[in-house]
Design an enzyme around this catalytic site. Sequence first.
Site, PDB file in Angstrom:
ATOM      1  N   GLN A  39     -12.689  -7.090   5.095  1.00  0.00           N
ATOM      2  CA  GLN A  39     -12.268  -5.930   3.885  1.00  0.00           C
ATOM      3  C   GLN A  39     -11.168  -6.708   2.988  1.00  0.00           C
ATOM      4  O   GLN A  39     -11.831  -6.851   1.806  1.00  0.00           O
ATOM      5  CB  GLN A  39     -11.531  -4.690   4.340  1.00  0.00           C
ATOM      6  CG  GLN A  39     -10.970  -4.149   3.597  1.00  0.00           C
ATOM      7  CD  GLN A  39     -10.359  -2.633   4.020  1.00  0.00           C
ATOM      8  OE1 GLN A  39      -9.312  -2.397   4.274  1.00  0.00           O
ATOM      9  NE2 GLN A  39     -11.440  -1.743   4.984  1.00  0.00           N
ATOM     10  N   PHE A  40     -10.976  -8.116   3.676  1.00  0.00           N
ATOM     11  CA  PHE A  40     -10.144  -8.623   2.456  1.00  0.00           C
ATOM     12  C   PHE A  40     -10.818 -10.763   2.880  1.00  0.00           C
ATOM     13  O   PHE A  40     -10.444 -10.303   4.322  1.00  0.00           O
ATOM     14  CB  PHE A  40      -8.501  -8.558   2.068  1.00  0.00           C
ATOM     15  CG  PHE A  40      -8.852  -8.020   1.165  1.00  0.00           C
ATOM     16  CD1 PHE A  40      -8.864  -7.702  -0.514  1.00  0.00           C
ATOM     17  CD2 PHE A  40      -8.098  -6.201   1.607  1.00  0.00           C
ATOM     18  CE1 PHE A  40      -8.959  -7.371  -0.902  1.00  0.00           C
ATOM     19  CE2 PHE A  40      -8.004  -5.244   0.559  1.00  0.00           C
ATOM     20  CZ  PHE A  40      -8.157  -5.431  -0.632  1.00  0.00           C
ATOM     21  N   HIS A  63      -4.234 -10.916   0.404  1.00  0.00           N
ATOM     22  CA  HIS A  63      -5.032 -10.067  -0.673  1.00  0.00           C
ATOM     23  C   HIS A  63      -5.572 -11.208  -1.468  1.00  0.00           C
ATOM     24  O   HIS A  63      -6.896 -10.949  -2.343  1.00  0.00           O
ATOM     25  CB  HIS A  63      -4.941  -8.943  -0.549  1.00  0.00           C
ATOM     26  CG  HIS A  63      -4.724  -7.610   0.012  1.00  0.00           C
ATOM     27  ND1 HIS A  63      -4.057  -7.476   1.154  1.00  0.00           N
ATOM     28  CD2 HIS A  63      -5.353  -6.278   0.305  1.00  0.00           C
ATOM     29  CE1 HIS A  63      -4.122  -6.393   1.880  1.00  0.00           C
ATOM     30  NE2 HIS A  63      -4.959  -6.045   1.495  1.00  0.00           N
ATOM     31  N   GLU A  70     -15.589  -2.161   7.729  1.00  0.00           N
ATOM     32  CA  GLU A  70     -13.908  -0.823   7.908  1.00  0.00           C
ATOM     33  C   GLU A  70     -14.610  -0.400   6.690  1.00  0.00           C
ATOM     34  O   GLU A  70     -14.462  -1.010   5.626  1.00  0.00           O
ATOM     35  CB  GLU A  70     -13.115  -1.478   7.894  1.00  0.00           C
ATOM     36  CG  GLU A  70     -12.407  -2.441   9.406  1.00  0.00           C
ATOM     37  CD  GLU A  70     -11.911  -3.739   9.442  1.00  0.00           C
ATOM     38  OE1 GLU A  70     -11.022  -3.198   8.717  1.00  0.00           O
ATOM     39  OE2 GLU A  70     -11.363  -4.270  10.573  1.00  0.00           O
ATOM     40  N   LEU A  87     -11.805  -1.063  13.318  1.00  0.00           N
ATOM     41  CA  LEU A  87     -10.470  -1.552  13.146  1.00  0.00           C
ATOM     42  C   LEU A  87     -10.776  -2.978  13.846  1.00  0.00           C
ATOM     43  O   LEU A  87      -9.217  -3.584  14.332  1.00  0.00           O
ATOM     44  CB  LEU A  87      -9.444  -1.338  12.428  1.00  0.00           C
ATOM     45  CG  LEU A  87      -8.279  -1.341  11.806  1.00  0.00           C
ATOM     46  CD1 LEU A  87      -7.485  -1.065  11.217  1.00  0.00           C
ATOM     47  CD2 LEU A  87      -8.306  -3.081  11.571  1.00  0.00           C
ATOM     48  N   GLU A 121     -11.949  -6.945  13.684  1.00  0.00           N
ATOM     49  CA  GLU A 121     -12.468  -8.093  13.203  1.00  0.00           C
ATOM     50  C   GLU A 121     -13.978  -9.246  13.777  1.00  0.00           C
ATOM     51  O   GLU A 121     -14.906  -9.394  13.433  1.00  0.00           O
ATOM     52  CB  GLU A 121     -12.099  -8.981  11.661  1.00  0.00           C
ATOM     53  CG  GLU A 121     -11.442  -8.590  10.764  1.00  0.00           C
ATOM     54  CD  GLU A 121     -10.640  -6.604  10.269  1.00  0.00           C
ATOM     55  OE1 GLU A 121      -9.928  -6.881  12.007  1.00  0.00           O
ATOM     56  OE2 GLU A 121     -10.066  -6.686   9.817  1.00  0.00           O
TER      57      GLU A 121
HETATM   58  C1  LIG Z   1      -6.312  -7.177  10.258  1.00  0.00           C
HETATM   59  C2  LIG Z   1      -7.218  -5.964   9.239  1.00  0.00           C
HETATM   60  N1  LIG Z   1      -8.419  -5.585   9.365  1.00  0.00           N
HETATM   61  C3  LIG Z   1      -8.096  -5.007   8.153  1.00  0.00           C
HETATM   62  C4  LIG Z   1      -7.334  -4.841   7.361  1.00  0.00           C
HETATM   63  C5  LIG Z   1      -7.426  -3.171   6.079  1.00  0.00           C
HETATM   64  N2  LIG Z   1      -6.005  -2.073   6.336  1.00  0.00           N
HETATM   65  C6  LIG Z   1      -4.757  -1.687   5.831  1.00  0.00           C
HETATM   66  S1  LIG Z   1      -4.767  -0.518   6.576  1.00  0.00           S
HETATM   67  C7  LIG Z   1      -6.472  -0.035   7.334  1.00  0.00           C
HETATM   68  C8  LIG Z   1      -6.767   0.847   8.463  1.00  0.00           C
HETATM   69  C9  LIG Z   1      -5.321   1.154   9.339  1.00  0.00           C
HETATM   70  O1  LIG Z   1      -5.064   1.642   9.966  1.00  0.00           O
HETATM   71  P1  LIG Z   1      -4.355   2.892  10.987  1.00  0.00           P
HETATM   72  O2  LIG Z   1      -3.814   1.312  11.733  1.00  0.00           O
HETATM   73  O3  LIG Z   1      -4.697   3.688  11.313  1.00  0.00           O
HETATM   74  O4  LIG Z   1      -3.164   3.034  10.280  1.00  0.00           O
HETATM   75  P2  LIG Z   1      -2.081   3.681   9.141  1.00  0.00           P
HETATM   76  O5  LIG Z   1      -2.851   3.060   7.795  1.00  0.00           O
HETATM   77  O6  LIG Z   1      -3.134   5.071   9.077  1.00  0.00           O
HETATM   78  O7  LIG Z   1      -1.205   3.992   9.137  1.00  0.00           O
HETATM   79  C10 LIG Z   1      -6.835  -1.382   6.625  1.00  0.00           C
HETATM   80  C11 LIG Z   1      -8.393  -1.170   7.450  1.00  0.00           C
HETATM   81  C12 LIG Z   1      -6.158  -4.848   7.327  1.00  0.00           C
HETATM   82  N3  LIG Z   1      -4.797  -4.770   6.750  1.00  0.00           N
HETATM   83  N4  LIG Z   1      -5.969  -5.607   8.768  1.00  0.00           N
END
Ligand SMILES: Cc1ncc(C[n+]2csc(CCOP(=O)(O)OP(=O)(O)O)c2C)c(N)n1
Lengths: 326, 326, 354, 354
Positions: free
Chosen positions: A82-83, A129, A29, A58, A60
């Site tokens: 990512q973490f 994290h 990601e 998105l 994993e």
């Molecule tokens: C399972 C998971 N993978 C990766 C992340 C890291 N991460 C945090 S926000 C994000 C993007 C989320 O996008 P979206 O669903 O469109 O929500 P927005 O932030 O645009 O409101 C990512 C990849 C996470 N929090 N949870």
Amino acid sequence: MAQITLVEAINLALKGEMERDPGVVVLGEDVGVDGGVFRATLGLTERFGPERVIDTPLAEALIAGMAIGMSVEGLKPVAEIQFSGFAYTTIDQILNHAGRMRHRTQGRLSCPMVLRMPCGAGIHAPEHHSESPEAMYAHIPGIRVVYPSSPRRAYGLLLAAIRDPDPVVFLEPTRLYRLFKEEVADSGEAMALDACFTLREGSDVTLVGWGGMIPEALAAADELAEQGVAAEVIDVATLKPLDMETILGSVAKTGRCIVATEAPRTCSFASEIAARLAEEALLNLLAPVQRVTGYDVVVPLPRLEHHYQPGKAQIVAAVKKTLAFA
Amino acid sequence: MAQITLVEAINLALKGEMERDPGVVVLGEDVGVDGGVFRATLGLTERFGPERVIDTPLAEALIAGMAIGMSVEGLKPVAEIQFSGFAYTTIDQILNHAGRMRHRTQGRLSCPMVLRMPCGAGIHAPEHHSESPEAMYAHIPGIRVVYPSSPRRAYGLLLAAIRDPDPVVFLEPTRLYRLFKEEVADSGEAMALDACFTLREGSDVTLVGWGGMIPEALAAADELAEQGVAAEVIDVATLKPLDMETILGSVAKTGRCIVATEAPRTCSFASEIAARLAEEALLNLLAPVQRVTGYDVVVPLPRLEHHYQPGKAQIVAAVKKTLAFA
Amino acid sequence: MNITAKFEVRYLQFLDPHGKALQALPGFAHDPRILVSLYRWMALMRAYDAKAIALQRTGQLGTFASMLGNEAIEAGVGSAMARDDVLLVTYRENGAQLMRGVTLKELFLYWGGDERGSDYAGPRRDFPVCITIAAHATHAVGVAYAMKLRREPRVAVCALGDGATSKGDFYEGLNAAGVWKLPLVFVVANNQWAISVPRAKQTAAHTLAQKAIAAGIEGLQVDGNDVIAVRHAMEQALAKARAGGGPTLIEALAYRLADHTTADDASRYRSPDELAEAWKLEPLVRLRAHLMESGAWDKSKEDALLRECNAQVQAAAQAYLDTPPPAAAQMFDHLYAQLPAALARQRAAALGNE
Amino acid sequence: MNITAKFEVRYLQFLDPHGKALQALPGFAHDPRILVSLYRWMALMRAYDAKAIALQRTGQLGTFASMLGNEAIEAGVGSAMARDDVLLVTYRENGAQLMRGVTLKELFLYWGGDERGSDYAGPRRDFPVCITIAAHATHAVGVAYAMKLRREPRVAVCALGDGATSKGDFYEGLNAAGVWKLPLVFVVANNQWAISVPRAKQTAAHTLAQKAIAAGIEGLQVDGNDVIAVRHAMEQALAKARAGGGPTLIEALAYRLADHTTADDASRYRSPDELAEAWKLEPLVRLRAHLMESGAWDKSKEDALLRECNAQVQAAAQAYLDTPPPAAAQMFDHLYAQLPAALARQRAAALGNE
Ligand SMILES: Cc1ncc(C[n+]2csc(CCOP(=O)(O)OP(=O)(O)O)c2C)c(N)n1
Ligand SMILES: Cc1ncc(C[n+]2csc(CCOP(=O)(O)OP(=O)(O)O)c2C)c(N)n1
Ligand SMILES: [Mg+2]
Ligand SMILES: [Mg+2]
């Protein structure tokens, strides 16, 4: 030779290996134009194009499963989670598939893949994290687990991980990403994947650790030296398969050992090393092995993070306890 | 009082608790009319209807996540994962949510749920049906891990697990599901969730185990008794939180200890107990703690299963080694 | 409100349950050699299946999952794929695997609990059976991505069941295949049951083919008892994928005529009537009727074929039974490319126990 | 081929970017008090947002995720839900949370890295922020199942982002909601970006609303910059769910006008032009224009509101900053209902380190 940080060393290794081996691809990601949220993959898209530097949806489990498929088909995927807190959905893929493909097919197919992930506490990050999940991975047969703690080792071990014919979980301590710089030669030389690093020699006590605990152990050794205690510091950067010989050799010399990890104590990798020392070095031990670990609690949000994470002070205290043991 | 098997004891406990507490619901794949692939939920649909005995779609993360949502909303879900090999996709939910909900909300919300799953080798099952994943769960903060090894303990501990205000991972050794019967009173009485069971007293050596290893440890104790060695047998049926006092007390008496698990050795729960003994009982130990474990390999398919799984012979051999230690 | 998007799901069938053509047949179906060959494979599958169950019932094989009722799907998939394509399967796809060159002996070894059964001498790059439902949907994405990256005219085929369509990795794989327009064909063998859970309890979706809409890819439904329909849909999907046209999801409607596995008893949860109705639609009868009608098949050919299949299956079973068990060291031998020093001692201990 | 199923996705919008009605407004929108109230909430969200960023930039708050551009979605969701319903959110739903009774101070505490921020004094049964994307889609299924089982006229609302729709648990939850016809509304705040990944790279699906088709449930698209559209769609979905009509997926189209979080720099991956275009559609301007046009709003009310919001936010920020850090023992205090004996020693050690 340039002075670079740990995360820059990761980047350097990726860049070099993608240059040398057209089969290496990077996926995850935000690894593309954004260069990864920690910038580990910075500049790779510009250089190698979006086909080899793949921004995934998105998902994993997809990232891990896709890396398995790619590696079976002959690519060398380096996947970024990512973490590490988001990597638990990949454990199914790592345990049930990556770690088994070679055995299951009796050597016909294999998974030469790397699953990179930042982990560890200390950067005041949001929930999920800050965990250090090495013990869960170390329990899984058929994979390697690597956890570097310096730019040089990050470079050499990541090259080794990418070239290794088997799946490697590569843990990167976020706290050390930019904590200090080291001269790293872009030599393309990989390090061995199953040898501990003795970072400092000493005769009174052995400090064993990995990842974010290493700077703490080194600082503890400095402090102890001022007090006349010579600590040997061993970085178990390659947790699985474990080079126990180096640790046993050191403990045979010092008779005392501290094992430090920031993971929760129960079933931690510190427990594994302590158990092995108890089994194989009992007669050499002048005092019980002390585990310096996180508590068996949820890593707290930033306000209490420093109360959770063990460090120099706890290591020094454990050494004193060990030395005081009659 | 009837003589029943372990799986019948599970069924009895479920039936009784669903009767007593209308908030208890059962969910999972094939738990309805089919009664579960091992028949642990037999007859529940007929008695409590499909709204409380829920056949879910084929999706383990859903099952775990749904149980979390139900428990937060005040139900007491008992979720079944068909085999522990399919539970790895739920670790994300257990670690990142079930084990944290109470802490994260400072006690406002909680997850009184049970995640049941058959596990362990020995029934010549296909791939992924034979692992013993207790160490991974035991590493997770905020949850309980239970692993009974007799009908009576299965009954009493499952009742306790359902009534417990926190999430419990409840591991059931498939090999013991129908291996032997015991008289089980349908008393509705729960057992304590944080106490080891001393199944047999002895002064020469302590045999510690859980799940499928218990009959092996008892058989080993029988064999050792014939040879004049009095073995104490401790069933750590409640792995987390761990009642270390009972184990320490026993080892203070015997001075020797074997810890047995069929999980891969590295970072196993046997390592945890060995590490604690080394830390807290060093002066009592007359010999190194021996871990009798599975190898750090993939559990083989049925043809080699018996070569993988440790048993009575390995435990007896370890005891002899321990006794021979000078 | 405005309509911002519209979709439809098509259904494909050529032969009715009596083998009568409902519409003009596709090209290959005019060649009796091809249809006979498909029939022969389906007959072999059934003979293999019966033998495997017999072995299991007599304690000579482990738990076995019969493909009874899925033969047309298997034959359609197995016959349409090119040699260089990659097949990713569950436990119920032994038929397509056979056609890809996996041997009967290998299959018996696998079900007999011997890892050597997955070391296929034939299709070296095909995946072994994926027991964890739908995990291989993501593997297939990786395989197809590799093919596309290297500009190879190859396709990955991922076969799974109706139950598998409820699982997150199925969807993650499907969605990703759409994003990168991968050369990937998903074949859902909808045999109406996932162990005891009927199709209607898996999803409120009217068809499983419409799951494709969520991924923005093409989805269609075919009669999975009609090998001509399955093969035709597969051929089209494979050709499209090979030409860069991206992924397809094919839902093939069939019925699990057997228990889920030899460890299951389906009479606990489904009615004999439903089963009896399903038998009326079964794939071998249908194709045989069609072949007989066209004169390409007759009773004596049928008898000869059955004898042939039984002999072949019997010989393979014997070869399996004659295979000595692997050495205990096999647990360690292909765990890593090279046995790590740390495992050498464990290996030695295992040998000591042998 | 026959057509076996047909679907369409509808799109709902009432106000154009200038606040002009494109069609007859729904009932509630004729009551200026309601629209003004919605506007006031949106203004508070924006003031809160700006304050949080300011605190972060000065080292007084942790990483923060701004909801700039999502305010109409938040207000639509927050205003349509009943008190007893349950809201399950990600990190970007602070607006709806505020309207549900979560306090500004609690929000600041949460982002300041203090668990006490999730001990909401107001909506006691609402879920805390779910950081692991889409995991709460399955929690929502459990919540809605419990409501349905107990025959309560309550609804669970699960809010998530466009990126979340690629994740397996989103799909598993959506599908299960359909199977049991649960009282559950999924609201996808499609702000076009998941950190640096644009919507088009998440899926080949033309709309995110059509993901509902895979689950056999209703899906629709609304203009997420139009609070009237969001609230109307929410009201209908909630009413349907409460009446036993099952789940709905609402895709609300908006744009993330801020960086992903304060740790992000969106200029690295998206163009200023795109951002400038998106600002033209933003939700506050639109509703304000509509209110001014109708005479329900004017400049002096606007000025007073801004002062009010700023004061409110300022007071809450101060209360947050004045809150002493929790004791180290808090790590242990709510881990289990009762601290297990096995942890007592660790707790003591932690206190010793304090
Ligand atoms: C399972 C998971 N993978 C990766 C992340 C890291 N991460 C945090 S926000 C994000 C993007 C989320 O996008 P979206 O669903 O469109 O929500 P927005 O932030 O645009 O409101 C990512 C990849 C996470 N929090 N949870
Ligand atoms: C992830 C996972 N969960 C559960 C199981 C246990 N299991 C084996 S087969 C099966 C049903 C599969 O149904 P379907 O996908 O329709 O395939 P079919 O067996 O009908 O061919 C289940 C639940 C499994 N193998 N993997
Ligand atoms: Mg099926
Ligand atoms: Mg987004």
